[in-house]
Design a protein around this motif. Structure first.
Motif, PDB file in Angstrom:
ATOM      1  N   VAL A  86       9.083  32.540  20.211  1.00 49.76           N
ATOM      2  CA  VAL A  86       9.023  33.334  18.678  1.00 49.76           C
ATOM      3  C   VAL A  86       8.274  32.461  17.661  1.00 49.76           C
ATOM      4  O   VAL A  86       7.271  32.838  16.919  1.00 49.76           O
ATOM      5  CB  VAL A  86      10.377  33.936  18.024  1.00 49.76           C
ATOM      6  CG1 VAL A  86      10.230  34.403  16.833  1.00 49.76           C
ATOM      7  CG2 VAL A  86      10.815  34.839  19.133  1.00 49.76           C
ATOM      8  N   LYS A  87       8.670  31.018  17.759  1.00 49.67           N
ATOM      9  CA  LYS A  87       7.750  30.212  16.829  1.00 49.67           C
ATOM     10  C   LYS A  87       6.293  30.299  17.270  1.00 49.67           C
ATOM     11  O   LYS A  87       5.627  29.975  16.110  1.00 49.67           O
ATOM     12  CB  LYS A  87       8.671  28.814  16.651  1.00 49.67           C
ATOM     13  CG  LYS A  87       7.824  27.595  16.058  1.00 49.67           C
ATOM     14  CD  LYS A  87       7.866  27.992  14.460  1.00 49.67           C
ATOM     15  CE  LYS A  87       6.607  27.293  13.602  1.00 49.67           C
ATOM     16  NZ  LYS A  87       6.692  25.743  13.747  1.00 49.67           N
ATOM     17  N   MET A  88       6.240  30.122  18.525  1.00 47.05           N
ATOM     18  CA  MET A  88       4.925  29.874  18.837  1.00 47.05           C
ATOM     19  C   MET A  88       3.931  31.143  18.649  1.00 47.05           C
ATOM     20  O   MET A  88       2.661  30.950  17.883  1.00 47.05           O
ATOM     21  CB  MET A  88       4.839  29.980  20.574  1.00 47.05           C
ATOM     22  CG  MET A  88       3.361  29.988  21.049  1.00 47.05           C
ATOM     23  SD  MET A  88       3.585  30.195  23.038  1.00 47.05           S
ATOM     24  CE  MET A  88       3.985  31.979  23.021  1.00 47.05           C
ATOM     25  N   GLU A 138      -0.074  32.758  12.347  1.00 46.05           N
ATOM     26  CA  GLU A 138      -0.470  31.874  11.205  1.00 46.05           C
ATOM     27  C   GLU A 138      -1.877  31.812  11.505  1.00 46.05           C
ATOM     28  O   GLU A 138      -2.638  31.724  10.502  1.00 46.05           O
ATOM     29  CB  GLU A 138       0.265  30.591  11.263  1.00 46.05           C
ATOM     30  CG  GLU A 138       0.164  29.322  10.362  1.00 46.05           C
ATOM     31  CD  GLU A 138       1.000  28.150  10.546  1.00 46.05           C
ATOM     32  OE1 GLU A 138       2.266  28.441  10.687  1.00 46.05           O
ATOM     33  OE2 GLU A 138       0.553  27.099  10.731  1.00 46.05           O
ATOM     34  N   TYR A 139      -2.506  31.268  12.545  1.00 41.31           N
ATOM     35  CA  TYR A 139      -3.791  30.926  12.860  1.00 41.31           C
ATOM     36  C   TYR A 139      -4.757  32.327  12.637  1.00 41.31           C
ATOM     37  O   TYR A 139      -5.728  31.865  11.749  1.00 41.31           O
ATOM     38  CB  TYR A 139      -3.929  30.690  14.239  1.00 41.31           C
ATOM     39  CG  TYR A 139      -3.724  29.221  14.764  1.00 41.31           C
ATOM     40  CD1 TYR A 139      -3.048  28.547  14.671  1.00 41.31           C
ATOM     41  CD2 TYR A 139      -4.827  28.827  15.720  1.00 41.31           C
ATOM     42  CE1 TYR A 139      -2.591  27.280  15.067  1.00 41.31           C
ATOM     43  CE2 TYR A 139      -4.789  27.339  15.944  1.00 41.31           C
ATOM     44  CZ  TYR A 139      -3.499  26.589  15.900  1.00 41.31           C
ATOM     45  OH  TYR A 139      -3.640  25.291  16.288  1.00 41.31           O
ATOM     46  N   ALA A 140      -4.212  33.178  12.815  1.00 51.65           N
ATOM     47  CA  ALA A 140      -5.220  34.504  12.355  1.00 51.65           C
ATOM     48  C   ALA A 140      -5.316  34.765  11.082  1.00 51.65           C
ATOM     49  O   ALA A 140      -6.271  35.122  10.377  1.00 51.65           O
ATOM     50  CB  ALA A 140      -4.606  35.734  13.092  1.00 51.65           C
ATOM     51  N   GLN A 186      -6.089  21.404  15.215  1.00 54.60           N
ATOM     52  CA  GLN A 186      -5.309  22.302  15.816  1.00 54.60           C
ATOM     53  C   GLN A 186      -4.378  21.447  16.509  1.00 54.60           C
ATOM     54  O   GLN A 186      -4.621  20.470  17.561  1.00 54.60           O
ATOM     55  CB  GLN A 186      -5.714  23.299  16.713  1.00 54.60           C
ATOM     56  CG  GLN A 186      -6.981  23.143  17.600  1.00 54.60           C
ATOM     57  CD  GLN A 186      -7.216  24.359  18.251  1.00 54.60           C
ATOM     58  OE1 GLN A 186      -6.653  24.895  18.583  1.00 54.60           O
ATOM     59  NE2 GLN A 186      -8.787  24.377  18.410  1.00 54.60           N
ATOM     60  N   LYS A 187      -3.158  21.681  16.821  1.00 54.06           N
ATOM     61  CA  LYS A 187      -2.035  20.991  17.825  1.00 54.06           C
ATOM     62  C   LYS A 187      -1.734  21.774  18.858  1.00 54.06           C
ATOM     63  O   LYS A 187      -1.167  21.044  19.868  1.00 54.06           O
ATOM     64  CB  LYS A 187      -1.059  20.601  16.862  1.00 54.06           C
ATOM     65  CG  LYS A 187      -1.034  19.401  15.718  1.00 54.06           C
ATOM     66  CD  LYS A 187       0.128  18.764  15.350  1.00 54.06           C
ATOM     67  CE  LYS A 187       0.150  18.400  13.747  1.00 54.06           C
ATOM     68  NZ  LYS A 187       0.311  19.288  12.910  1.00 54.06           N
ATOM     69  N   GLY A 188      -2.222  22.828  18.909  1.00 55.59           N
ATOM     70  CA  GLY A 188      -1.954  23.627  20.276  1.00 55.59           C
ATOM     71  C   GLY A 188      -1.013  25.049  20.197  1.00 55.59           C
ATOM     72  O   GLY A 188      -1.301  25.584  21.009  1.00 55.59           O
TER      73      GLY A 188
HETATM   74  O1  5RP Z   1       4.497  24.682  12.794  1.00 58.75           O
HETATM   75  C1  5RP Z   1       4.018  24.640  11.734  1.00 58.75           C
HETATM   76  C2  5RP Z   1       4.280  25.639  10.728  1.00 58.75           C
HETATM   77  O2  5RP Z   1       4.727  26.569  10.997  1.00 58.75           O
HETATM   78  C3  5RP Z   1       2.902  23.691  11.670  1.00 58.75           C
HETATM   79  O3  5RP Z   1       2.309  23.846  10.246  1.00 58.75           O
HETATM   80  C4  5RP Z   1       1.557  23.894  12.646  1.00 58.75           C
HETATM   81  O4  5RP Z   1       2.032  22.998  13.748  1.00 58.75           O
HETATM   82  C5  5RP Z   1       0.174  23.495  12.176  1.00 58.75           C
HETATM   83  O5  5RP Z   1      -0.411  23.828  13.272  1.00 58.75           O
HETATM   84  P1  5RP Z   1      -1.845  23.394  13.622  1.00 58.75           P
HETATM   85  O6  5RP Z   1      -1.865  21.779  13.307  1.00 58.75           O
HETATM   86  O7  5RP Z   1      -2.079  23.577  15.031  1.00 58.75           O
HETATM   87  O8  5RP Z   1      -2.766  24.099  12.639  1.00 58.75           O
END
Ligand code: 5RP
Ligand code: NDP
Length: 467
Positions: free
Chosen positions: A181-183, A189-191, A258-260
């Motif tokens: 669910v966090k994923m 969040e990205y969109a 981006q962290k993935g």
């Molecule tokens: O988990 C988070 C918030 O909910 C972090 O802010 C997220 O890891 C940021 O991701 P990215 O560095 O890929 O933009």
């Protein structure tokens, strides 16, 4: 002293969550494997009535039984190493909680392995960043129900509270469901971020607006249906100046990191066969943004610049842009929640989609007024297959899709890149077709590979000798 809970990992998140627990009246002991980190954090934590144990043994021995230990360390190998070091000190009935941004498959694997030793393992999504960890994050715990019940009091107290006073935490389901669910939260969040970034770009280049004007528009939008943390911080970012009076935003290299977690979400959409185009497009835009040198070369090769929009009234274009942003966001959430629905069934998690939307109302990065409407949609129809079928959202989309079309046309005519907006429109236009173009795909597959097809007029599987 006997402590209610232990926290391992004194990075940004671990330190702040430990302080949050202590401020809520819990006795907290912490530990970090690095001597210098423990030393550096001791005074700061002591001031908050949080103790730092000097060894793993003293840390474990000082915990109330059954023990509850929250890990806030780097996901992946570091988490595996940390678990390996702690587990020999634990006994049956103890619980490890992983609060990192971990892949749900790893959480399932660890949950299974530790269950065999009688140790509970909760994978808990934590959102809200540094500030949320201290003042109230949104928490998404998944694992053994009885283990959750042992810590629910602590989690409910430290979590953010929505306007109705409800804590932004709920038991999500078994094994990796919390991290799943966090994923999805992060994919959404990205969109959300990409749609806002495209909106900013359209205003700046298409409408020639100043940072101050754009900031005022986002502030205005934040008072209505678009009210959300990301819209609010966008308004602040746009107006922020450094000591020399320069807008900081204008000095930032246009190369997104981006962290993935967005990529993992996209991969999961592909794996389960659920359309997730807004998330995947948002990930690919970050990838494209990183090709800084290549973009420069292509830009020189084509010498084709964005045009300033010359037709139409600015106020009415901005009204269309606001509506377009809102329904594009809705398309993205309809895709994200559709994927959650599928995952809940495939992984046997019985995910409660309405409850998930409720715990995202405060504390997390995607917190927004809009999530109340999503909850209402699932309360009205718990097995709703797609948010586009909810009466309220259907009316919104019916009224606003002409705005999205107008913005799409302006973007195309004026060479303004808006991949997420156009993706939202394509998703909507495809989903509302009873028949799409895929009969042609099936015919082609059958032509070149005898892959067979189904017919609309009779049951069965067919092959045609096309030559
Ligand atoms: O988990 C988070 C918030 O909910 C972090 O802010 C997220 O890891 C940021 O991701 P990215 O560095 O890929 O933009
Ligand atoms: N920052 C954020 O906004 C959010 C972070 N998260 C997740 O929470 C977790 C912790 O994040 P955060 O506190 O920001 O991260 P930090 O990098 O600040 O801290 C991570 C912790 O992991 C330890 N660590 C890192 N590398 C190693 C290693 N090779 N061996 C042993 N220990 C190591 C660090 O120890 P040391 O200090 O000694 O390096 C530290 O205790 C991560 O999984 C992150 O994805 C979740 C939501 C939001």
């Amino acid at each position: 002293m006997i402590y209610d809970i232990g926290v391992v990992g004194l990075g940004v998140m671990g330190t702040n969550i430990a302080k949050n627990m202590s401020r809520n009246g819990f006795k907290v002991v912490t530990f970090d494997f690095y001597d210098d980190v423990r030393e550096n954090r001791t005074a700061e934590l002591k001031a908050e009535n949080v103790d730092v144990a000097s060894s793993m043994e003293t840390f474990i021995d000082s915990l109330k039984k059954p023990r509850n230990i929250l890990l806030l360390v780097k996901a992946g190998e570091v988490t595996d190493m940390t678990i390996e070091q702690i587990v020999p000190h634990l006994v049956e009935g103890d619980t490890l909680i992983d609060g990192g941004n971990e892949q749900y498959e790893n959480t399932r694997r660890r949950n299974l392995a530790l269950t065999e030793k009688g140790i509970n393992f909760i994978g808990m999504g934590v959102s809200g960043g540094e500030e949320g960890a201290l003042n109230g994050p949104s928490l998404m715990p998944g694992g053994q129900r009885e283990a959750y019940d042992n810590v629910s009091d602590i989690l409910e107290k430290i979590a953010a509270k929505a306007d109705d006073g409800k804590p932004c935490v709920t038991y999500i389901g078994s094994d990796g469901s919390g991290h799943y669910v966090k994923m999805i939260h992060n994919g959404i969040e990205y969109a959300d971020m990409e749609l806002i970034a495209e909106t900013y770009y359209f205003m700046k280049h298409g409408l020639g607006m100043s940072n101050k004007e754009m900031s005022a528009v986002f502030d205005e939008w934040n008072k209505g249906d678009l009210n959300s943390y990301l819209i609010e911080i966008t308004a602040r970012i746009l107006e922020f100046k450094d000591e020399e009076g320069n807008y900081v935003l204008d000095l930032i290299l246009d190369k997104a990191g981006q962290k993935g977690t967005g990529k993992w979400t996209g991969i999961e959409g592909l794996k389960l066969g659920i359309p997730l185009s807004l998330v995947t497009d948002s990930v690919f835009v970050r990838c494209l943004s990183s090709l800084v040198e290549e973009r420069k070369l292509v830009s020189e090769a084509y010498d084709s610049q964005i045009k300033t929009i010359s037709s139409g009234d600015k106020a009415s274009i901005l009204e269309d842009l606001k509506n377009a942003l809102y329904i594009s966001k809705l398309m993205s959430y309809s895709q994200g929640f559709r994927l959650l629905r599928e995952a809940g069934s495939i992984y046997d998690w019985n995910l409660k989609l309405g409850e998930i939307s409720m715990i995202w109302r405060k504390g997390c990065i995607i917190r927004a007024q809009f999530l109340e409407e999503i909850n209402r949609a699932y309360e009205n129809t718990p097995d709703l297959s797609n948010l586009l079928l909810d009466d309220y959202f259907r009316n919104v989309v019916k009224n606003s899709h002409p705005s999205l079309r107008k913005i799409g046309i302006l973007a195309i005519e004026n060479e303004i890149p808006m991949p997420a907006f156009l993706s939202a429109l394509s998703y909507f236009d495809s989903m509302k077709q009873e028949r799409v173009s895929s009969n042609m795909i099936q015919a082609q597959r059958d032509y070149f590979g005898a892959h067979t097809y189904e017919r609309i007029d009779q049951p069965g599987v067919f092959h045609t000798d096309w030559q």
